[in-house]
Motif scaffolding. Structure first.
Motif, PDB file in Angstrom:
ATOM      1  N   ARG A 111       0.836  -1.193   0.000  1.00  0.00           N
ATOM      2  CA  ARG A 111       0.000   0.000   0.000  1.00  0.00           C
ATOM      3  C   ARG A 111       0.872   1.245   0.000  1.00  0.00           C
ATOM      4  NH1 ARG A 111      -5.531  -1.203   0.958  1.00  0.00           N
ATOM      5  NH2 ARG A 111      -5.708  -3.391   1.490  1.00  0.00           N
ATOM      6  N   ILE A 112       0.393   2.283  -0.672  1.00  0.00           N
ATOM      7  CA  ILE A 112       1.141   3.537  -0.718  1.00  0.00           C
ATOM      8  C   ILE A 112       1.256   4.089   0.696  1.00  0.00           C
ATOM      9  CG2 ILE A 112       1.153   5.915  -1.567  1.00  0.00           C
ATOM     10  CD1 ILE A 112      -0.219   4.865  -4.106  1.00  0.00           C
ATOM     11  N   HIS A 113       2.466   4.465   1.061  1.00  0.00           N
ATOM     12  CA  HIS A 113       2.746   4.962   2.407  1.00  0.00           C
ATOM     13  C   HIS A 113       3.561   6.253   2.302  1.00  0.00           C
ATOM     14  CE1 HIS A 113       2.917   4.274   6.743  1.00  0.00           C
ATOM     15  NE2 HIS A 113       4.132   4.795   6.693  1.00  0.00           N
ATOM     16  N   GLY A 114       3.007   7.226   1.582  1.00  0.00           N
ATOM     17  CA  GLY A 114       3.671   8.511   1.426  1.00  0.00           C
ATOM     18  C   GLY A 114       4.500   8.594   0.162  1.00  0.00           C
ATOM     19  N   GLY A 115       5.213   9.680   0.051  1.00  0.00           N
ATOM     20  CA  GLY A 115       6.055   9.907  -1.119  1.00  0.00           C
ATOM     21  C   GLY A 115       6.531  11.345  -1.148  1.00  0.00           C
ATOM     22  N   ARG A 116       7.412  11.610  -2.089  1.00  0.00           N
ATOM     23  CA  ARG A 116       7.968  12.959  -2.237  1.00  0.00           C
ATOM     24  C   ARG A 116       8.416  13.181  -3.661  1.00  0.00           C
ATOM     25  NH1 ARG A 116      12.009  15.118   1.268  1.00  0.00           N
ATOM     26  NH2 ARG A 116      12.225  16.769  -0.227  1.00  0.00           N
ATOM     27  N   ARG A 117       8.297  14.411  -4.098  1.00  0.00           N
ATOM     28  CA  ARG A 117       8.888  14.839  -5.364  1.00  0.00           C
ATOM     29  C   ARG A 117      10.273  15.361  -5.041  1.00  0.00           C
ATOM     30  NH1 ARG A 117       9.647  19.283  -8.666  1.00  0.00           N
ATOM     31  NH2 ARG A 117       9.080  18.992 -10.838  1.00  0.00           N
ATOM     32  N   HIS A 118      11.231  15.101  -5.918  1.00  0.00           N
ATOM     33  CA  HIS A 118      12.565  15.685  -5.749  1.00  0.00           C
ATOM     34  C   HIS A 118      13.022  16.255  -7.078  1.00  0.00           C
ATOM     35  CE1 HIS A 118      14.954  12.435  -7.686  1.00  0.00           C
ATOM     36  NE2 HIS A 118      14.051  11.629  -7.181  1.00  0.00           N
ATOM     37  N   ASP A 119      13.986  17.168  -7.021  1.00  0.00           N
ATOM     38  CA  ASP A 119      14.439  17.833  -8.237  1.00  0.00           C
ATOM     39  C   ASP A 119      15.582  17.107  -8.931  1.00  0.00           C
ATOM     40  OD1 ASP A 119      16.665  18.420  -6.696  1.00  0.00           O
ATOM     41  OD2 ASP A 119      16.316  20.580  -6.671  1.00  0.00           O
ATOM     42  N   GLY A 120      16.050  16.005  -8.363  1.00  0.00           N
ATOM     43  CA  GLY A 120      17.096  15.207  -8.999  1.00  0.00           C
ATOM     44  C   GLY A 120      18.503  15.561  -8.587  1.00  0.00           C
ATOM     45  N   THR A 121      18.693  16.637  -7.823  1.00  0.00           N
ATOM     46  CA  THR A 121      20.059  17.029  -7.465  1.00  0.00           C
ATOM     47  C   THR A 121      20.613  16.219  -6.297  1.00  0.00           C
ATOM     48  OG1 THR A 121      19.252  18.810  -6.053  1.00  0.00           O
ATOM     49  CG2 THR A 121      19.814  19.385  -8.330  1.00  0.00           C
ATOM     50  N   ASP A 122      19.759  15.780  -5.380  1.00  0.00           N
ATOM     51  CA  ASP A 122      20.215  14.978  -4.240  1.00  0.00           C
ATOM     52  C   ASP A 122      19.145  13.941  -3.896  1.00  0.00           C
ATOM     53  OD1 ASP A 122      21.587  13.986  -2.056  1.00  0.00           O
ATOM     54  OD2 ASP A 122      21.162  15.709  -0.765  1.00  0.00           O
ATOM     55  N   PRO A 123      18.890  13.008  -4.804  1.00  0.00           N
ATOM     56  CA  PRO A 123      17.831  12.035  -4.554  1.00  0.00           C
ATOM     57  C   PRO A 123      18.118  11.152  -3.336  1.00  0.00           C
ATOM     58  CG  PRO A 123      19.109  11.413  -6.479  1.00  0.00           C
ATOM     59  CD  PRO A 123      19.550  12.779  -6.091  1.00  0.00           C
ATOM     60  N   GLU A 124      19.379  10.955  -3.020  1.00  0.00           N
ATOM     61  CA  GLU A 124      19.727  10.103  -1.875  1.00  0.00           C
ATOM     62  C   GLU A 124      19.159  10.657  -0.564  1.00  0.00           C
ATOM     63  OE1 GLU A 124      22.793   9.367  -5.065  1.00  0.00           O
ATOM     64  OE2 GLU A 124      21.939  11.166  -4.173  1.00  0.00           O
ATOM     65  N   SER A 125      19.111  11.982  -0.423  1.00  0.00           N
ATOM     66  CA  SER A 125      18.536  12.582   0.788  1.00  0.00           C
ATOM     67  C   SER A 125      17.049  12.289   0.895  1.00  0.00           C
ATOM     68  CB  SER A 125      18.760  14.089   0.808  1.00  0.00           C
ATOM     69  OG  SER A 125      20.107  14.379   1.048  1.00  0.00           O
ATOM     70  N   VAL A 126      16.351  12.369  -0.210  1.00  0.00           N
ATOM     71  CA  VAL A 126      14.915  12.085  -0.202  1.00  0.00           C
ATOM     72  C   VAL A 126      14.681  10.603   0.065  1.00  0.00           C
ATOM     73  CG1 VAL A 126      12.771  12.230  -1.525  1.00  0.00           C
ATOM     74  CG2 VAL A 126      14.492  14.018  -1.756  1.00  0.00           C
ATOM     75  N   ILE A 127      15.506   9.747  -0.521  1.00  0.00           N
ATOM     76  CA  ILE A 127      15.412   8.309  -0.259  1.00  0.00           C
ATOM     77  C   ILE A 127      15.618   8.042   1.230  1.00  0.00           C
ATOM     78  CG2 ILE A 127      16.576   6.088  -0.644  1.00  0.00           C
ATOM     79  CD1 ILE A 127      17.077   7.134  -3.584  1.00  0.00           C
ATOM     80  N   ALA A 128      16.633   8.656   1.816  1.00  0.00           N
ATOM     81  CA  ALA A 128      16.912   8.485   3.245  1.00  0.00           C
ATOM     82  C   ALA A 128      15.735   8.969   4.096  1.00  0.00           C
ATOM     83  CB  ALA A 128      18.193   9.221   3.632  1.00  0.00           C
ATOM     84  N   GLU A 129      15.147  10.107   3.745  1.00  0.00           N
ATOM     85  CA  GLU A 129      14.002  10.632   4.502  1.00  0.00           C
ATOM     86  C   GLU A 129      12.822   9.660   4.471  1.00  0.00           C
ATOM     87  OE1 GLU A 129      12.888  14.598   3.301  1.00  0.00           O
ATOM     88  OE2 GLU A 129      15.002  15.220   3.303  1.00  0.00           O
ATOM     89  N   LEU A 130      12.538   9.120   3.290  1.00  0.00           N
ATOM     90  CA  LEU A 130      11.415   8.187   3.174  1.00  0.00           C
ATOM     91  C   LEU A 130      11.694   6.879   3.904  1.00  0.00           C
ATOM     92  CD1 LEU A 130      10.437   8.955  -0.507  1.00  0.00           C
ATOM     93  CD2 LEU A 130       9.096   9.502   1.537  1.00  0.00           C
ATOM     94  N   PHE A 131      12.917   6.385   3.816  1.00  0.00           N
ATOM     95  CA  PHE A 131      13.270   5.142   4.504  1.00  0.00           C
ATOM     96  C   PHE A 131      13.439   5.344   6.013  1.00  0.00           C
ATOM     97  CE2 PHE A 131      15.002   2.870   0.529  1.00  0.00           C
ATOM     98  CZ  PHE A 131      13.852   2.110   0.407  1.00  0.00           C
ATOM     99  N   ALA A 132      13.456   6.578   6.495  1.00  0.00           N
ATOM    100  CA  ALA A 132      13.513   6.829   7.942  1.00  0.00           C
ATOM    101  C   ALA A 132      12.241   6.318   8.625  1.00  0.00           C
ATOM    102  CB  ALA A 132      13.719   8.312   8.223  1.00  0.00           C
ATOM    103  N   ASP A 133      11.164   6.202   7.865  1.00  0.00           N
ATOM    104  CA  ASP A 133       9.923   5.626   8.390  1.00  0.00           C
ATOM    105  C   ASP A 133      10.061   4.103   8.310  1.00  0.00           C
ATOM    106  OD1 ASP A 133       7.353   4.568   8.760  1.00  0.00           O
ATOM    107  OD2 ASP A 133       6.384   6.191   7.657  1.00  0.00           O
ATOM    108  N   PRO A 134      10.070   3.403   9.439  1.00  0.00           N
ATOM    109  CA  PRO A 134      10.272   1.949   9.419  1.00  0.00           C
ATOM    110  C   PRO A 134       9.178   1.176   8.690  1.00  0.00           C
ATOM    111  CG  PRO A 134       9.741   2.709  11.643  1.00  0.00           C
ATOM    112  CD  PRO A 134       9.901   3.928  10.789  1.00  0.00           C
ATOM    113  N   ALA A 135       8.025   1.778   8.469  1.00  0.00           N
ATOM    114  CA  ALA A 135       6.948   1.098   7.746  1.00  0.00           C
ATOM    115  C   ALA A 135       7.213   1.039   6.244  1.00  0.00           C
ATOM    116  CB  ALA A 135       5.615   1.783   8.005  1.00  0.00           C
ATOM    117  N   VAL A 136       8.098   1.903   5.745  1.00  0.00           N
ATOM    118  CA  VAL A 136       8.390   1.941   4.308  1.00  0.00           C
ATOM    119  C   VAL A 136       9.328   0.792   3.956  1.00  0.00           C
ATOM    120  CG1 VAL A 136       9.454   3.281   2.452  1.00  0.00           C
ATOM    121  CG2 VAL A 136       7.993   4.412   4.129  1.00  0.00           C
ATOM    122  N   ARG A 137       8.877  -0.042   3.024  1.00  0.00           N
ATOM    123  CA  ARG A 137       9.666  -1.207   2.596  1.00  0.00           C
ATOM    124  C   ARG A 137      10.321  -1.013   1.232  1.00  0.00           C
ATOM    125  NH1 ARG A 137      10.499  -2.731   7.150  1.00  0.00           N
ATOM    126  NH2 ARG A 137       8.860  -3.765   8.293  1.00  0.00           N
TER     127      ARG A 137
END
Length: 157
Positions: A111-137
């Motif tokens: 099931r969708i559990h959030g998300g974010r748009r990013h501008d492509g300059t630092d996608p790793e930071s957005v990935i880290a933010e989303l994975f900070a939620d332990p429910a995100v697989r």
């Protein structure tokens, strides 16, 4: 770039492309199309844009998420044959750095559990933010304009 979160980006498996080619059918049972690239089509087998004149497959694909109401089928491009795979195995696709994308998060039930748009300059930071939620697989990178699936991002265990 934010550190501490390790992840793996997944291109389409070669075995899946072989199955699509041999069956001639996509995830919805529809015929696969063979097209000549105009240039710029995002290739999910090697995670780069196609160059004009390349032979491509266009087919419906069901991204890797648990079966359920959030599972969908959408159009993707891949090489017909001879794809060497991504240049940078496992990391964020270098060829798509700087391209705005949406990262859609999924939980263990698919099931969708959030998300974010990013501008492509630092996608790793957005990935880290989303994975900070332990429910995100898992995360799915999606094209901003068309919404098409680009690649999956999994936590590296």
């Amino acid at each position: 770039m934010r550190t501490g979160t390790t992840f793996r980006v997944s291109a389409l498996p070669t075995a899946l492309i072989d199955t699509i080619c041999s069956s001639g059918r996509d995830a919805a049972g529809r015929p696969v199309e063979t097209v000549v690239a105009g240039g710029g089509e995002p290739l999910r087998c090697c995670l780069r844009d196609a160059e004009a004149g390349e032979a491509l497959l266009l087919f419906g694909y069901a991204p890797p998420v648990a079966a359920g109401p959030y599972r969908e089928i959408g159009p993707i491009f891949a090489h017909v044959t001879g794809c060497p795979g991504p240049d940078q195995a496992g990391g964020y696709p270098a060829a798509w750095r700087g391209r705005p994308q949406v990262l859609r998060a999924y939980d263990r039930r698919g099931r969708i559990h959030g998300g974010r748009r990013h501008d492509g300059t630092d996608p790793e930071s957005v990935i880290a933010e989303l994975f900070a939620d332990p429910a995100v697989r898992q995360l799915h990178s999606r094209n901003v304009v068309y919404g098409c699936f680009m690649f999956a991002v999994d936590r590296a265990e």
